[in-house]
Design a protein around this motif. Sequence first.
Motif: not given
Length: 180
Positions: A81-82, A85, A87
């Motif tokens: 997910d990081k 996105k 990040r």
Amino acid sequence: MGNRNARDLSDEDRVLWNLVARSTKPLKGRAEVSAGEPPQNLTMDEVLSSGIPSEKAIATAPDKPKPRQVVTHSFDAPTRDKLAKGRLPIEGRVDLHGMTQDQAYSLLLSFLSRAYAGGIRYVLVITGKGSSSGGEGVLRRAVPAWLKTAPFRTLVSSHDHAARNHGGSGALYIRLRRHK
């Protein structure tokens, strides 16, 4: 590719050849090939198949302690997910579109070796989704299999399909091992 002399090899080709040459043993009754002189007209299938011992050799081989197995894993959900996105930075990317398997294999191994040596942790490998006629792409199937082979296992910690904004099923996130 044609006939090439050792002096015509690029640095990347020479690195790849040295990796392959160190991992092989000469056949019984054959002379050892030095790492500076690559054999001509050698296909990737021949390189990959040369390291697999025959069933007879396995049955007669003496028992040796097994070396520690290096395993690749899928990403955990928070890490994926990081990356998706933004990040976690993707520090390198390579596009394998339109390449033959031999070309893609050489480029990927060279790219991952340089990234690992440079201390890079996360890269994106774009394989493409395959032909528009609905068939699954050759590189899309082959690259995950390559990542489980000996030359890549020492470099790659884990891999997973990329998020849609990074190419979806036509790309892979790869986490490289920490450089010692």
